[in-house]
Design a protein around this motif. Structure first.
Motif, PDB file in Angstrom:
ATOM      1  N   PRO A  77       3.333  -4.901   4.655  1.00 10.82           N
ATOM      2  CA  PRO A  77       3.780  -4.300   3.298  1.00 10.82           C
ATOM      3  C   PRO A  77       4.722  -3.317   3.225  1.00 10.82           C
ATOM      4  O   PRO A  77       5.525  -3.154   2.364  1.00 10.82           O
ATOM      5  CB  PRO A  77       2.594  -4.286   2.556  1.00 10.82           C
ATOM      6  N   ASP A  78       4.782  -2.517   4.426  1.00  7.43           N
ATOM      7  CA  ASP A  78       5.381  -1.249   4.633  1.00  7.43           C
ATOM      8  C   ASP A  78       6.930  -1.569   5.094  1.00  7.43           C
ATOM      9  O   ASP A  78       7.626  -0.617   5.130  1.00  7.43           O
ATOM     10  CB  ASP A  78       4.749  -0.107   5.339  1.00  7.43           C
ATOM     11  N   GLY A  79       7.063  -2.856   5.395  1.00 10.74           N
ATOM     12  CA  GLY A  79       8.439  -3.209   5.952  1.00 10.74           C
ATOM     13  C   GLY A  79       8.389  -3.177   7.365  1.00 10.74           C
ATOM     14  O   GLY A  79       9.503  -3.616   7.908  1.00 10.74           O
ATOM     15  N   THR A  80       7.411  -2.848   8.134  1.00  7.50           N
ATOM     16  CA  THR A  80       7.448  -2.839   9.716  1.00  7.50           C
ATOM     17  C   THR A  80       7.355  -4.389   9.944  1.00  7.50           C
ATOM     18  O   THR A  80       6.501  -5.209   9.792  1.00  7.50           O
ATOM     19  CB  THR A  80       6.071  -2.269  10.266  1.00  7.50           C
ATOM     20  N   PRO A  81       8.422  -4.771  10.757  1.00  2.84           N
ATOM     21  CA  PRO A  81       8.357  -6.023  11.668  1.00  2.84           C
ATOM     22  C   PRO A  81       7.406  -6.186  12.314  1.00  2.84           C
ATOM     23  O   PRO A  81       6.942  -5.560  13.125  1.00  2.84           O
ATOM     24  CB  PRO A  81       9.748  -6.128  11.965  1.00  2.84           C
ATOM     25  N   ARG A 267      -4.664   3.091  -3.854  1.00  3.67           N
ATOM     26  CA  ARG A 267      -3.878   4.201  -2.921  1.00  3.67           C
ATOM     27  C   ARG A 267      -4.575   4.112  -1.657  1.00  3.67           C
ATOM     28  O   ARG A 267      -3.792   4.184  -0.660  1.00  3.67           O
ATOM     29  CB  ARG A 267      -4.201   5.637  -3.414  1.00  3.67           C
ATOM     30  N   MET A 268      -5.782   4.109  -1.488  1.00  2.00           N
ATOM     31  CA  MET A 268      -6.258   4.084   0.056  1.00  2.00           C
ATOM     32  C   MET A 268      -6.090   2.786   0.696  1.00  2.00           C
ATOM     33  O   MET A 268      -6.057   2.798   1.933  1.00  2.00           O
ATOM     34  CB  MET A 268      -7.915   4.242  -0.090  1.00  2.00           C
ATOM     35  N   LEU A 330       2.301   4.334  -1.947  1.00  2.00           N
ATOM     36  CA  LEU A 330       2.336   5.526  -0.904  1.00  2.00           C
ATOM     37  C   LEU A 330       2.553   6.841  -1.320  1.00  2.00           C
ATOM     38  O   LEU A 330       1.861   7.450  -1.048  1.00  2.00           O
ATOM     39  CB  LEU A 330       3.585   5.041   0.215  1.00  2.00           C
ATOM     40  N   ALA A 331       3.686   6.792  -2.168  1.00  2.00           N
ATOM     41  CA  ALA A 331       3.963   8.251  -2.821  1.00  2.00           C
ATOM     42  C   ALA A 331       2.828   8.628  -3.683  1.00  2.00           C
ATOM     43  O   ALA A 331       2.603   9.858  -3.631  1.00  2.00           O
ATOM     44  CB  ALA A 331       5.334   7.951  -3.747  1.00  2.00           C
ATOM     45  N   HIS A 336      -1.526  12.653  -4.779  1.00  2.00           N
ATOM     46  CA  HIS A 336      -2.945  12.879  -5.441  1.00  2.00           C
ATOM     47  C   HIS A 336      -4.186  12.805  -4.412  1.00  2.00           C
ATOM     48  O   HIS A 336      -5.206  13.682  -4.775  1.00  2.00           O
ATOM     49  CB  HIS A 336      -3.376  11.728  -6.283  1.00  2.00           C
ATOM     50  N   ASP A 337      -3.812  12.759  -3.109  1.00  2.00           N
ATOM     51  CA  ASP A 337      -4.966  12.554  -2.142  1.00  2.00           C
ATOM     52  C   ASP A 337      -4.552  13.668  -0.940  1.00  2.00           C
ATOM     53  O   ASP A 337      -3.490  13.714  -0.290  1.00  2.00           O
ATOM     54  CB  ASP A 337      -4.936  11.227  -1.415  1.00  2.00           C
TER      55      ASP A 337
END
Length: 595
Positions: A77-81, A267-268, A330-331, A336-337
C-alpha cells in the motif's frame, strides 16, 4: 505482498456501476487475435481511487470461462514494489506446486522462481489478475510465452516499456459519467434516499469528481448520518479545510468522524507488514483485546477505510489497507502519535508474532514446551491450524522482521523472531520437506542474522550466518557468490579467534574455486584449511583436505605433490579405520602413479 485466489468480498456482489465502455473495450481486445506467440496482456490504468481494481475484478469474472484465476498485488500500500521472485513463489504456491527447492535469486540475476512460474503456466488455461503493478520491469518476468494464459494487469500508468515484448492497449479510467456515479450512490446508500433528491445526488457526484473511491467514502458518511440530507454531504465534503482533492477530502472527513479508538487503530495499521491485517496483528498494534479488534476492523471496512481480503483457512477475517489513502494515514500518524507510542506498537507486534510462532512450534512438535497461551480469540488451537497459519502468514512474518531490522531500534525482538522462525518454519512444510526450510526463506533469515550480528559486534554469529549463506549459494550452483561469503566468514574468525569456523570457511573457498576451475586458488585455500585442522587435531578433516589438496595439485599437473598428499591422506584414513574412504584414495593414487 498478497497473492491469492479470487477473494470473496462479502456476502453479495461487489457494488459496481457504469464503465460499460471500458468493459466493452477489454472484451473487444480479448476477442481479437493474439498479437504474438506469448500470453495476452490486458491493462487497466488509472489513478488511485478511480475504481481500477474493482473494474478489473468485474471483467475477470466475465472473462474467466474455464480458466484458473490467480490474483496478486505487486506492490504494498505504501507503493513499495514486491520482488518478482516473491510474487512468483506465491503464485506457484497457489498452483499447488512446491517452491522449497528453488534457490534464492543471485545478485543482478532473475529469480529462478520467475522461470519456474513461466514454465508452470505453459500449457495451462489461466487468468492472472495482477494488481498494483508498479512498472513493466516488475511485471515482465512473470509473463509466460503461453497464448492460453490471459494476464489482466492493473496499474497507475500505461506501462509503455512492456510493449516491446507484449503489445498492450491500455484501457485508461477517468471519472464515471454522472448517471453511473448516481447509480453507485444508490447501490451503496439506498434507492429511496438518493432517488428522492436527484439534484443533490448529482451535486455529490460532481463534488466527488465522479470518482468511485470518494463516492464510496461519502456513501459511508451518509450511512453513518441517516438523518442527513444528501446536500449536507456535499457541504461537509467541501468544508474540509485545506483539501481540494475529492479523495483526500473524503478520507479526511471520514477519518474526523471516527471514534478515537477506531482512528488510532487505523493510523497504527500503517505499521502492518505489507498492509495485511487481521485481529491478531491489529490488536497488537492498537494494544486492545481481540474482540475489540474484530469489531473495529469490521467497522473500518464498513466505512470503506479497509478492503476485505480472503479469509484465513480457519475463518479469521482479513483485510488490506488500501493504497489510495495510505500516505494520508501516514501523515496523520506522524501528526498525532508520539514516536515512543509508534515504537511501542511495533514492539507489541513483534512480541505477538514471536508468541504465535512459538506456540505454532509447540503445537507441531509435542516435545517443545508450550509458551504462555494467548487470549482465547487469538490462540492457535491445534497442529493443523498452526500449520495453516504459518503457511498463510510466513510472508508477513518475514516482512515484519525485515522492516523492524531497517528501523534499527528493536534488534532484540528481531533476533528472537528470526530465531523462532528458523526453528518453526521447517516444521510447517510439506511432509516430504519436513525439517527443511525453503532455500529462499533460509537465505532471507540468515541475511537478517548476519545484519544483526554485524550491528551488535558479534563476529562468531556473523561468521556462522555467512557460512549458512555460502552453503545456500553453493547448493544453488553459484560458486562465485558462495566463495565471497566463505571469504567474508574467514574475516570474522580472527578476533576472537575461531579456527574451526575458519577451517570450514577456507575449505568452502577451496571447493568454490575448484568448481570455478581455479586450481591454484583452490590449493591455497585447502592448504590454509589443512593447517588449521592440524592445529585442532581433527584427523578426519585433515584426511579430507589432503585428498582435496592432492586433487588440486593433480589438476595443475603437479603430480609429485599430488602423490605425497594422497599418501598422507591414505595413512590418516587407515589410522581412523575408514576402509571405504581409504580404498577410494588408494585407487586414485594408483591411477595417478600409473599415469
Amino acid at each position: 505482498m498478497d497473492a491469492r485466489p479470487a477473494p470473496a468480498r462479502g456476502a453479495g456482489p461487489e457494488p459496481f456501476a457504469g464503465r460499460s465502455a471500458e468493459l466493452a473495450a477489454l472484451a473487444a481486445q480479448l476477442r481479437t487475435a493474439a498479437p504474438g506467440p506469448g500470453c495476452r496482456v490486458l491493462l487497466v490504468a488509472g489513478r488511485p481511487g478511480s475504481g481500477r481494481s474493482v473494474l478489473a475484478r468485474r471483467f475477470a469474472a466475465t472473462a474467466l470461462g474455464g480458466r484458473q484465476l490467480l490474483t496478486a498485488h505487486l506492490a504494498d500500500p505504501d507503493g513499495t514494489p514486491q520482488a518478482p521472485g516473491a510474487v512468483a513463489r506465491r503464485l506457484l504456491g497457489l498452483l499447488g506446486l512446491p517452491t522449497e527447492a528453488l534457490p534464492p535469486a543471485a545478485a543482478g540475476q532473475e529469480d529462478p522462481a520467475c522461470a519456474e512460474l513461466r514454465t508452470a503456466l505453459t500449457g495451462r488455461d489461466t487468468l492472472l489478475l495482477l494488481d498494483d503493478v508498479p512498472d513493466a520491469e516488475h511485471l515482465a518476468p512473470l509473463l509466460p510465452e503461453e497464448p492460453r494464459c490471459l494476464v489482466l494487469a492493473v496499474s497507475g500508468g500505461p506501462l509503455t516499456a512492456l510493449a516491446a515484448r507484449f503489445p498492450v492497449d491500455p484501457v485508461i479510467l477517468r471519472g464515471l459519467d454522472q448517471a453511473a456515479a448516481v447509480d453507485l450512490l444508490t447501490t451503496l446508500v439506498g434507492g429511496t434516499r438518493i432517488g428522492c433528491d436527484p439534484v443533490g445526488a448529482a451535486g455529490l457526484a460532481e463534488a466527488c469528481a465522479e470518482r468511485p473511491a470518494p463516492l464510496r467514502l461519502m456513501a459511508g458518511w451518509l450511512r453513518a448520518h441517516p438523518k442527513a440530507a444528501v446536500p449536507e454531504a456535499v457541504t461537509a465534503l467541501r468544508g474540509v479545510a485545506g483539501e481540494s482533492e475529492p479523495l483526500a477530502a473524503a478520507l479526511q472527513l471520514r477519518y474526523q468522524a471516527l471514534p478515537v479508538a477506531q482512528a488510532r487503530m487505523l493510523r497504527m495499521l500503517t505499521l502492518a507488514p505489507g498492509g495485511r491485517v487481521d485481529p491478531r496483528t491489529a490488536s497488537a498494534l492498537a494494544g486492545c483485546p481481540g474482540p475489540e479488534a474484530v469489531a473495529t476492523l469490521h467497522a473500518l471496512a464498513e466505512q470503506e477505510l479497509l478492503d476485505p481480503a480472503e479469509p484465513a483457512a480457519d475463518g479469521t477475517a482479513r483485510y488490506r489497507l488500501p493504497g489510495r489513502g495510505f500516505q494520508r494515514l501516514l501523515a496523520l500518524r506522524e501528526l498525532h502519535d508520539r514516536p515512543a507510542a509508534v515504537q511501542l506498537a511495533r514492539a507489541r507486534l513483534l512480541e505477538r508474532l514471536i508468541r504465535l510462532t512459538d506456540s505454532a512450534r509447540a503445537l507441531l512438535d509435542p516435545a517443545v514446551p508450550a509458551p504462555d497461551p494467548l487470549p482465547g480469540p487469538l490462540r492457535l488451537r491445534g497442529a493443523e491450524q498452526a500449520r495453516q497459519w504459518l503457511a498463510e502468514e510466513r510472508e508477513t512474518l518475514l516482512d515484519a522482521a525485515e522492516q523492524a531490522l531497517d528501523q534499527a531500534d528493536l534488534d532484540g525482538s528481531v533476533g528472537r523472531l528470526v530465531g523462532a522462525l528458523l526453528r518453526t518454519l521447517p516444521l510447517a512444510g510439506r511432509p516430504e520437506q519436513a525439517g527443511r526450510l525453503p532455500a529462499a526463506e533460509a537465505y532471507r533469515l540468515h541475511t537478517l542474522v548476519l545484519a544483526l550480528a554485524e550491528r551488535q559486534g558479534a563476529p562468531r554469529r556473523a561468521a556462522a550466518a555467512l557460512l549458512n549463506l555460502a552453503d545456500l549459494r553453493a547448493a544453488a550452483g553459484d560458486p562465485a557468490a558462495a566463495a565471497e561469503h566463505y571469504q567474508a566468514a574467514v574475516a570474522h574468525t580472527r578476533e576472537p579467534r575461531d579456527d574451526a569456523a575458519a577451517a570450514r570457511a577456507l575449505e568452502g573457498v577451496g571447493e568454490c574455486r575448484r568448481a570455478l576451475g581455479e586450481a591454484v586458488r583452490a590449493a591455497d585455500a585447502y592448504g590454509r584449511a589443512l593447517a588449521l585442522r592440524q592445529g585442532l587435531g581433527d584427523t578426519a578433516g585433515q584426511a579430507r583436505l589432503l585428498t582435496r589438496l592432492a586433487e588440486a595439485h593433480a589438476a595443475q599437473r603437479r603430480f609429485d605433490e599430488a602423490v605425497r598428499e594422497y599418501r598422507a591422506a591414505l595413512a590418516l584414513l587407515r589410522r581412523l579405520g575408514d576402509e571405504r574412504a581409504a580404498g577410494a584414495v588408494g585407487r586414485a593414487l594408483e591411477r595417478l602413479s600409473a599415469g
